[in-house]
Design a protein around this motif. Structure first.
Motif, short mmCIF file in Angstrom:
data_model
loop_
_atom_site.label_atom_id
_atom_site.label_comp_id
_atom_site.label_asym_id
_atom_site.label_seq_id
_atom_site.Cartn_x
_atom_site.Cartn_y
_atom_site.Cartn_z
N ALA A 258 -94.54 -23.34 33.19
CA ALA A 258 -95.55 -22.41 34.02
C ALA A 258 -96.65 -22.12 32.44
O ALA A 258 -98.01 -21.58 32.50
CB ALA A 258 -95.83 -21.13 34.33
N ALA A 259 -96.43 -21.86 31.18
CA ALA A 259 -96.35 -21.68 29.84
C ALA A 259 -97.83 -22.78 29.58
O ALA A 259 -98.62 -22.97 29.38
CB ALA A 259 -95.68 -20.91 28.97
N ARG A 260 -96.92 -23.78 29.91
CA ARG A 260 -97.61 -24.73 29.39
C ARG A 260 -99.02 -25.42 30.06
O ARG A 260 -100.02 -25.62 30.24
CB ARG A 260 -96.59 -26.61 29.11
CG ARG A 260 -96.75 -26.24 28.12
CD ARG A 260 -95.22 -27.34 27.58
NE ARG A 260 -94.48 -27.96 28.58
CZ ARG A 260 -93.35 -27.57 28.52
NH1 ARG A 260 -92.57 -27.30 27.97
NH2 ARG A 260 -92.25 -28.13 30.02
N ALA A 261 -98.77 -24.96 31.56
CA ALA A 261 -99.67 -25.47 32.90
C ALA A 261 -100.83 -24.54 32.44
O ALA A 261 -102.09 -25.26 32.74
CB ALA A 261 -98.97 -24.96 33.89
N ILE B 236 -97.73 -18.82 20.07
CA ILE B 236 -96.04 -18.77 21.03
C ILE B 236 -95.88 -19.93 21.45
O ILE B 236 -94.56 -20.06 21.18
CB ILE B 236 -96.60 -17.11 22.19
CG1 ILE B 236 -97.34 -16.44 21.08
CG2 ILE B 236 -95.73 -17.13 22.70
CD1 ILE B 236 -97.59 -14.74 22.51
N ALA B 237 -96.28 -20.38 21.92
CA ALA B 237 -95.95 -21.78 21.97
C ALA B 237 -95.37 -22.60 20.77
O ALA B 237 -94.37 -23.10 21.41
CB ALA B 237 -96.63 -22.75 23.29
N ARG C 241 -93.20 -16.35 28.87
CA ARG C 241 -94.13 -15.39 29.80
C ARG C 241 -95.15 -15.29 29.27
O ARG C 241 -96.22 -14.62 30.06
CB ARG C 241 -93.50 -14.73 30.43
CG ARG C 241 -92.01 -15.48 31.90
CD ARG C 241 -91.41 -13.95 32.42
NE ARG C 241 -91.01 -13.09 31.86
CZ ARG C 241 -88.93 -13.77 31.42
NH1 ARG C 241 -89.09 -14.90 32.35
NH2 ARG C 241 -88.20 -12.84 31.10
N ALA C 242 -94.69 -14.72 28.03
CA ALA C 242 -96.18 -13.85 27.26
C ALA C 242 -97.26 -14.88 27.09
O ALA C 242 -98.05 -14.64 27.05
CB ALA C 242 -95.64 -12.79 26.03
N HIS D 211 -101.02 -14.69 28.33
CA HIS D 211 -102.76 -14.92 27.18
C HIS D 211 -103.17 -15.55 27.89
O HIS D 211 -104.79 -15.73 28.02
CB HIS D 211 -101.70 -14.89 25.82
CG HIS D 211 -101.58 -13.53 25.34
ND1 HIS D 211 -102.32 -12.36 25.10
CD2 HIS D 211 -100.14 -13.67 24.55
CE1 HIS D 211 -101.30 -11.57 24.72
NE2 HIS D 211 -100.10 -12.45 23.93
N ALA D 212 -102.60 -17.44 28.43
CA ALA D 212 -102.94 -18.52 28.88
C ALA D 212 -104.27 -18.02 29.49
O ALA D 212 -105.69 -17.94 29.99
CB ALA D 212 -102.37 -19.41 28.86
N ARG D 213 -103.56 -17.10 30.62
CA ARG D 213 -104.36 -17.23 32.22
C ARG D 213 -105.35 -15.69 32.14
O ARG D 213 -106.38 -15.80 32.22
CB ARG D 213 -103.66 -16.30 33.10
CG ARG D 213 -102.25 -17.11 33.51
CD ARG D 213 -101.18 -16.60 35.27
NE ARG D 213 -100.43 -17.63 34.98
CZ ARG D 213 -99.09 -17.64 34.81
NH1 ARG D 213 -98.64 -15.97 33.72
NH2 ARG D 213 -98.18 -18.35 34.84
N GLU D 214 -105.22 -14.84 30.88
CA GLU D 214 -106.43 -13.91 30.66
C GLU D 214 -107.20 -14.46 30.20
O GLU D 214 -108.53 -14.69 30.21
CB GLU D 214 -105.79 -13.09 29.40
CG GLU D 214 -106.98 -11.69 29.81
CD GLU D 214 -107.13 -10.76 30.87
OE1 GLU D 214 -108.36 -10.05 30.79
OE2 GLU D 214 -106.45 -11.22 31.91
#
Length: 101
Positions: free
Chosen positions: A41-44, A73-74, A84-85, A89-92
């Protein structure tokens, strides 16, 4: 020590070992699945934010900082909470770039 006592001790150790394996194995699998799902999910989210950045008409410094933080972070490859963090950040950042289009 008689043979029957030895057999009972070995049987008891095997039973305890089987009980521990039966209890811990599903937890380890669930934890691994959570870890892989969170990082996926973070990579996406990071990829989506990068696409929004490329499509944005203007620079948004706050969004660039958030995406850089998510990528940092990644790169560090922490646990599920780090994933999740990074995703947050990426979604924001993605939201900020979409708002400035």
């Amino acid at each position: 020590m008689s043979h029957t006592l030895l057999i009972w001790l070995v049987g008891g150790v095997l039973l305890v070992g089987a009980g521990l394996a039966t209890t811990l194995l599903p937890r380890w699998r669930a934890r691994g699945l959570e870890h892989r799902t969170a990082w996926s999910a973070a990579r996406a989210a990071i990829e989506s934010a990068a696409v929004s950045r490329d499509a944005a008409a203007a620079r948004v410094p706050a969004a660039e900082r958030l995406l850089a933080r998510a990528e940092s972070i990644a790169a560090a490859r922490g646990g599920a909470s780090a994933a999740r963090a990074a995703a947050e950040h990426a979604r924001e950042a993605d939201r900020l770039w979409r708002a400035h289009q």
